[in-house]
Design a protein around this motif. Structure first.
Motif, PDB file in Angstrom:
ATOM      1  N   LEU A  22       0.827  -1.207   0.000  1.00 18.60           N
ATOM      2  CA  LEU A  22       0.000   0.000   0.000  1.00 18.60           C
ATOM      3  C   LEU A  22       0.861   1.257   0.000  1.00 18.60           C
ATOM      4  CD1 LEU A  22      -2.802  -1.059   2.519  1.00 18.60           C
ATOM      5  CD2 LEU A  22      -3.014  -0.800   0.041  1.00 18.60           C
ATOM      6  N   THR A  23       1.952   1.216   0.749  1.00 17.24           N
ATOM      7  CA  THR A  23       2.866   2.363   0.781  1.00 17.24           C
ATOM      8  C   THR A  23       3.458   2.622  -0.595  1.00 17.24           C
ATOM      9  OG1 THR A  23       3.448   1.927   3.091  1.00 17.24           O
ATOM     10  CG2 THR A  23       4.972   3.284   1.818  1.00 17.24           C
ATOM     11  N   PHE A  24       3.859   1.556  -1.260  1.00 14.96           N
ATOM     12  CA  PHE A  24       4.453   1.696  -2.595  1.00 14.96           C
ATOM     13  C   PHE A  24       3.433   2.213  -3.608  1.00 14.96           C
ATOM     14  CE2 PHE A  24       5.619   0.002  -6.762  1.00 14.96           C
ATOM     15  CZ  PHE A  24       6.904   0.506  -6.882  1.00 14.96           C
ATOM     16  N   LEU A  25       2.181   1.795  -3.474  1.00 18.31           N
ATOM     17  CA  LEU A  25       1.155   2.196  -4.436  1.00 18.31           C
ATOM     18  C   LEU A  25       0.610   3.598  -4.177  1.00 18.31           C
ATOM     19  CD1 LEU A  25      -0.890  -1.135  -4.709  1.00 18.31           C
ATOM     20  CD2 LEU A  25       0.748  -0.210  -6.364  1.00 18.31           C
ATOM     21  N   LEU A  26       0.539   4.005  -2.893  1.00 23.39           N
ATOM     22  CA  LEU A  26      -0.136   5.251  -2.538  1.00 23.39           C
ATOM     23  C   LEU A  26       0.808   6.430  -2.361  1.00 23.39           C
ATOM     24  CD1 LEU A  26      -2.784   3.859   0.001  1.00 23.39           C
ATOM     25  CD2 LEU A  26      -3.072   4.338  -2.434  1.00 23.39           C
ATOM     26  N   GLU A  27       2.028   6.181  -1.885  1.00 30.75           N
ATOM     27  CA  GLU A  27       2.952   7.288  -1.646  1.00 30.75           C
ATOM     28  C   GLU A  27       3.627   7.719  -2.951  1.00 30.75           C
ATOM     29  OE1 GLU A  27       5.797   6.856   1.405  1.00 30.75           O
ATOM     30  OE2 GLU A  27       4.323   6.723   3.026  1.00 30.75           O
ATOM     31  N   HIS A  28       3.831   9.022  -3.080  1.00 29.56           N
ATOM     32  CA  HIS A  28       4.478   9.549  -4.284  1.00 29.56           C
ATOM     33  C   HIS A  28       5.977   9.242  -4.300  1.00 29.56           C
ATOM     34  CE1 HIS A  28       0.849  11.593  -5.527  1.00 29.56           C
ATOM     35  NE2 HIS A  28       0.738  12.149  -4.336  1.00 29.56           N
ATOM     36  N   ARG A  29       6.580   9.274  -3.118  1.00 31.11           N
ATOM     37  CA  ARG A  29       8.019   9.015  -3.025  1.00 31.11           C
ATOM     38  C   ARG A  29       8.281   7.973  -1.937  1.00 31.11           C
ATOM     39  NH1 ARG A  29      11.575  14.340  -2.767  1.00 31.11           N
ATOM     40  NH2 ARG A  29      13.149  12.711  -3.059  1.00 31.11           N
ATOM     41  N   PRO A  30       8.012   6.696  -2.209  1.00 32.04           N
ATOM     42  CA  PRO A  30       8.296   5.657  -1.209  1.00 32.04           C
ATOM     43  C   PRO A  30       9.791   5.497  -1.000  1.00 32.04           C
ATOM     44  CG  PRO A  30       7.697   4.671  -3.305  1.00 32.04           C
ATOM     45  CD  PRO A  30       7.477   6.159  -3.456  1.00 32.04           C
ATOM     46  N   LYS A  31      10.156   4.906   0.119  1.00 28.20           N
ATOM     47  CA  LYS A  31      11.566   4.659   0.414  1.00 28.20           C
ATOM     48  C   LYS A  31      12.141   3.639  -0.566  1.00 28.20           C
ATOM     49  CE  LYS A  31      11.245   5.528   5.402  1.00 28.20           C
ATOM     50  NZ  LYS A  31      11.418   4.919   6.750  1.00 28.20           N
TER      51      LYS A  31
END
Length: 295
Positions: A22-31
């Motif tokens: 979800l973080t990878f799909l929703l965040e614009h700049r994932p870690k």
């Protein structure tokens, strides 16, 4: 106890996997490490259920049955274990690259695209599928054969003897991969320790002794990865010592096999708990969700 450990590991890895997807799909700049941690969690989700089947068979509750079931479970188990080692090594290297200063030669690797990450994962899968190929072609159900040269893996699954040349190829490839992964972990971990010590000395010069400098998210993540590397090395060494001491892969000592499985499952169970406890984004999301539901 073994099944309880596996259950905890499956739940923790599922939570970690869903969060990072979800973080990878929703965040614009994932870690940079989000995708790799999610990949590691997925590997452990696939690994731990195979340990349930092996535990049930090892302790005599139920046989795995025919050749197809034995081959599928054993091969998937070995493949996921090898991928866990490779991905952990990759995670250590990525964190070292993230922590490296802009003047470092590693700085040019910081901006990795999704395509490069997926190509790296594909390479690891293909390489480890080849390394684990021996188990795909040599695993059989023990009741179906009568050879005295079998290497027992569980109570009902064994390895057929292979030619010395083929065995040498598989062992050489496996040893090279394991040593490369362990070496990369050691080098990247040492590099991160040096960077953290250097940053601590610089912070002590810039701040007054009474004020403790704020720890950056990168430093916090690096300490978590270093903790994971240390725990992985400990469990890996313990697993090797126990297997070497037993001299053979299978014998009829239930206590020894219980200890061996607890140690073997330790990293896959503990690693997601460590990553979850150190992930502030997950903690903030949990507090926000809990507070929203309590209103």
């Amino acid at each position: 106890m073994v099944l309880f450990e596996i259950s905890i590991g499956i739940i923790a890895n599922t939570v970690l996997f869903l969060f990072h997807v979800l973080t990878f799909l929703l965040e614009h700049r994932p870690k940079a490490t989000d995708l790799t941690i999610g990949h590691l969690a997925l590997i452990h989700i696939l690994l731990l259920p195979t340990m349930i089947f092996l535990s049930i068979d090892t302790f005599g509750y139920q046989d795995l049955g025919d050749d197809i079931t034995c081959t599928s479970v054993i091969y998937l188990n070995r493949l996921m274990q090898d991928l866990s080692i490779s991905t952990t090594s990759l995670l250590s290297v990525l964190q070292a690259i993230t922590l490296s200063p802009r003047s470092s030669c590693l700085a040019k690797f910081k901006q990795k695209s999704l395509h490069q990450n997926l190509c790296c994962f594909l390479f690891l899968w293909v390489l480890n599928m080849l390394i684990s190929g021996r188990f795909l072609i040599s695993t059989v159900a023990t009741p179906n054969v009568t050879s005295h040269d079998l290497m027992f893996l569980t109570k009902s699954c064994s390895l057929l003897p292979t030619s010395s040349s083929l065995k040498y190829v598989f062992l050489s490839l496996m040893a090279f991969t394991y040593m490369s992964c362990i070496g990369l972990m050691a080098l990247s971990s040492g590099y991160m320790v040096i960077l953290l010590c250097r940053h601590k000395r610089q912070s002590q010069h810039l701040h007054r002794p009474s004020l403790s400098p704020k720890v950056s998210p990168e430093e916090r993540a690096t300490r978590t990865i270093l903790l994971l590397m240390s725990f992985f090395i400990i469990t890996y060494c313990l697993d090797c010592v126990i297997r070497f001491k037993s001299s053979i892969v299978w014998n009829h000592n239930p206590l020894q096999h219980c200890v061996l499985m607890l140690v073997g499952n330790g990293y896959a169970t503990v690693s997601p708990l460590v990553l979850i406890s150190s992930e502030r984004r997950m903690i903030k999301w949990s507090i926000f969700t809990w507070g929203k539901d309590s209103k």
